[in-house]
Design an enzyme around this catalytic site. Structure first.
Site, PDB file in Angstrom:
ATOM      1  N   ALA B 152      35.971  32.118  -8.169  1.00  0.00           N
ATOM      2  CA  ALA B 152      34.641  31.531  -8.101  1.00  0.00           C
ATOM      3  C   ALA B 152      34.667  30.152  -7.462  1.00  0.00           C
ATOM      4  CB  ALA B 152      34.035  31.443  -9.500  1.00  0.00           C
ATOM      5  N   THR B 153      35.783  29.416  -7.596  1.00  0.00           N
ATOM      6  CA  THR B 153      35.853  28.098  -6.970  1.00  0.00           C
ATOM      7  C   THR B 153      35.731  28.228  -5.462  1.00  0.00           C
ATOM      8  OG1 THR B 153      37.238  27.285  -8.754  1.00  0.00           O
ATOM      9  CG2 THR B 153      37.272  26.040  -6.719  1.00  0.00           C
ATOM     10  N   ASN B 232      29.267  27.175 -18.585  1.00  0.00           N
ATOM     11  CA  ASN B 232      30.534  27.510 -19.218  1.00  0.00           C
ATOM     12  C   ASN B 232      30.796  26.712 -20.473  1.00  0.00           C
ATOM     13  OD1 ASN B 232      30.721  25.338 -17.359  1.00  0.00           O
ATOM     14  ND2 ASN B 232      32.918  25.401 -17.492  1.00  0.00           N
ATOM     15  N   GLY B 281      36.814  36.901 -11.215  1.00  0.00           N
ATOM     16  CA  GLY B 281      37.431  38.084 -11.811  1.00  0.00           C
ATOM     17  C   GLY B 281      37.890  37.878 -13.240  1.00  0.00           C
ATOM     18  N   HIS B 282      38.494  36.717 -13.512  1.00  0.00           N
ATOM     19  CA  HIS B 282      39.145  36.585 -14.813  1.00  0.00           C
ATOM     20  C   HIS B 282      38.194  36.238 -15.944  1.00  0.00           C
ATOM     21  CE1 HIS B 282      39.614  32.075 -15.058  1.00  0.00           C
ATOM     22  NE2 HIS B 282      39.249  32.231 -13.812  1.00  0.00           N
ATOM     23  N   THR B 320      44.397  38.644   4.358  1.00  0.00           N
ATOM     24  CA  THR B 320      44.672  39.989   3.864  1.00  0.00           C
ATOM     25  C   THR B 320      44.087  40.139   2.479  1.00  0.00           C
ATOM     26  OG1 THR B 320      46.740  40.058   5.069  1.00  0.00           O
ATOM     27  CG2 THR B 320      46.492  41.621   3.275  1.00  0.00           C
ATOM     28  N   CYS B 406      39.628  15.428 -23.667  1.00  0.00           N
ATOM     29  CA  CYS B 406      40.822  14.805 -24.239  1.00  0.00           C
ATOM     30  C   CYS B 406      42.068  15.576 -23.885  1.00  0.00           C
ATOM     31  CB  CYS B 406      40.729  14.778 -25.773  1.00  0.00           C
ATOM     32  SG  CYS B 406      39.752  13.446 -26.387  1.00  0.00           S
TER      33      CYS B 406
END
Lengths: 94, 483
Positions: B152-153, B232, B281-282, B320, B406
């Site tokens: 996503a980044t 998030n 994906g993750h 690829t 932190c």
């Protein structure tokens, strides 16, 4: 496709699901099998046949998935990070 | 076959042996004096070596001792289990079904999907196209509009920088919010360096964007609005349909970072009038290192490519394609579409259990973010009058995340919580719990117990809490200042 066959499939799925080494996957697989069969309780004959075929395919997949973890048991590269004291090890091994 | 004893057994043992739990969680860092007279002395103090059996960073130990330590760790893990995983927003475990679908492409079927002269290439090409179809079906798009990226980044970078740079001759304004993910904010900062003007919209106290404010901020030269679907950190769901309609009316592209939303809430790019969408994906029980971006074709969104190469993926993202990871992403999306309803029900049940459990046992908690417009797999709670770091130390059996940074190098509280108007001390003591498909009720119950025990213990020690119990209003106190 009889009641005996369906129950046989359920028993096979549950038996295979219990083979997962990981707690989370094991519990999920058992829950998913139970939910799947509950949803298919009042389904017509064609729907039942589709669900049965789907269940059979998932059973094959489940067999491979549970074997995967077994296969990894022997790998030495898995080093989980654990903080512990020798005192805890002594207590836990009792 | 050895069955791992799980965190459950550990929980049961812990209930009996909880008196030694504080000792477990005292992390005593060995004193390492470096550069003392040109020599690095790194031996930890002698009494520590008996207490702790993790390897201190700089000590060189002989091989047999090392092996024994590893064997001990594995033994402990088998008996005591690992921590309970409640950090689903950080990442999620790969679903065994997804891994099963990936395996052929990591073993026998290793061809390059772009080799169209032999069967190795054809079979991997087939799985790539099938995965594209599955992803598109999940978000209501056409498979030609899905482009694979490394996560996503990268998708966010392509969406923001690519679109802005293509239209830079005519349009110079980009709108986003303060609560976006770091990659979006950083891409916008990079655009500012290139001469674009970026408006960072503030959010209301519940985390949602103000639509009136957005309407008034859109200008004639606005090219892109980027607002994430599900946050998030706090889990709020933005009103995507309304924002999409607003953007469509004004001729502005609407990009949404849906990394936390895809497969969890129903998304339809046509109904919500989304032009660009980032997928990770993750976050949906797939592998790490793969993502996708949806780029609308009608009306066409033009993008200037960031990565140059052989022109794969419509020229937008050359390289690829990793067939195994794509097979994973595709099957994760297919499973998500199949399981969305069941998962939603299960997660809502666990959320209610967790929230009601915490609320019943611990007073003075604040949930960050709106309670209704929320993805129920995310619960971010702040505990007043306790110190955040100590709470995190006490919760080592439960893998969750704190609201402050932190754990990274800085001591700054999270910028998302600050944007909600949460005060710094309360922001430091917030915890984010992530619930997912594989979380169980017993894990939630254990988390509640551990949390309650730690919060009570810390509050017993807190003088602020004593004052609050006596009825003193903390804000009216005049703290004496150092002269």
């Amino acid at each position: 496709m009889s009641r005996v066959q369906t129950l046989g499939l359920y028993r096979d799925l549950v038996r295979q699901a219990k083979q997962f080494n990981s707690y989370n996957f094991r519990e999920y697989a058992l829950r998913r099998v139970r939910t799947g069969f509950e949803e298919g309780r009042n389904v017509d004959a064609e729907g039942a046949k589709n669900l049965y075929d789907f269940g059979k395919k998932e059973l094959h997949s489940l067999k491979r998935q549970t074997m995967e973890a077994d296969y990894r048991e022997s790998l030495e590269s898995f080093k989980p990070f654990v903080f512990h004291s020798t005192a805890l090890l002594a207590r836990v091994s009792q | 076959m050895i069955r791992n004893t799980t965190c459950l057994r550990f929980a049961q043992k812990a209930a009996v042996q909880s008196h030694f739990r504080p000792a477990l969680h005292q992390v005593v860092r060995p004193k390492i004096t470096m550069f003392a007279r040109g020599k690095a002395t790194a031996a930890p103090a002698p009494q520590l070596q008996q207490e702790l059996s993790f390897k201190p960073i700089m000590t060189k130990q002989s091989a047999p001792v090392e092996e024994k330590q590893i064997a001990d760790s594995l033994q402990i893990t088998k008996k005591a289990g690992r921590a309970i995983y409640l950090d689903m927003q950080a990442t999620s475990p790969i679903d065994p079904r997804v891994l099963d679908n990936m395996m052929p492409y990591m073993t026998e079927s290793y061809g390059n999907p772009h080799s169209n002269t032999h069967s190795y290439g054809w079979e991997t090409h087939d799985v790539v196209e099938e995965s594209r179809e599955n992803i598109a079906k999940l978000i209501g798009a056409d498979s030609k509009e899905v482009i694979f990226t490394s996560g996503a980044t990268e998708s966010n970078n392509i969406a923001i920088k690519g679109v802005a740079r293509f239209y830079k001759s005519k349009k110079r304004h980009v709108i986003t919010t303060v609560t976006e993910h770091k990659c979006v904010l950083d891409s916008c900062r990079a655009l500012e360096q290139e001469g674009f003007e970026v408006t960072y919209l503030p959010v209301q106290q519940n985390g949602l964007v103000d639509l009136e404010l957005l309407k008034n901020t859109i200008r004639k030269d606005t090219v892109l609005v980027s607002i994430m679907a599900v946050n998030n950190e706090i889990g709020v769901i933005q009103p995507l349909e309304k924002i999409g309609t607003l953007c469509r009316e004004n001729g502005v592209f609407f990009h949404t970072d849906a990394a936390q939303a895809v497969g969890k809430i129903p998304l339809d790019v046509n109904k919500m009038k989304i032009d660009l969408l980032s997928i990770s994906g993750h976050k949906l029980y797939g592998p790490k290192g793969i993502g996708a971006i949806y780029v609308r074709r009608r009306p066409r969104v033009r993008i200037e490519a960031i990565q140059s190469g052989g022109g794969q993926e419509r020229g937008i993202r050359s390289g690829t394609l990793p067939a195994a990871l794509i097979a994973g992403l595709g099957s994760a999306c297919q499973i998500a579409a199949q399981e969305m309803e069941r998962d939603t029900k299960h997660i809502k049940k666990l959320f209610d259990r967790l929230y009601n459990g915490i609320k019943a046992k611990i007073p003075e908690i604040y949930v960050n973010g709106d309670m209704e417009a929320r993805y129920y797999g995310n619960l971010n709670v702040s505990f007043a009058y306790i110190e955040g770091e100590s709470l995190m130390m006490g919760l080592k059996d439960v893998a969750c995340s704190s609201g402050s940074a932190c754990t990274s190098a800085t001591l700054e509280p999270s910028y998302v919580l600050r944007a909600l108007g949460v005060e710094e001390d309360v922001a430091h003591s917030s915890i984010r719990f992530g619930i997912g498909r594989f979380t169980t009720e017993k894990e939630i119950d254990y988390a509640i117990e551990l949390l309650t025990a730690n919060v009570e213990r810390l509050r017993e020690m807190s003088p602020l809490w004593e004052m609050v119990k006596e009825g003193i209003d903390i804000k009216t106190i005049q703290w004496s200042q150092d002269k």
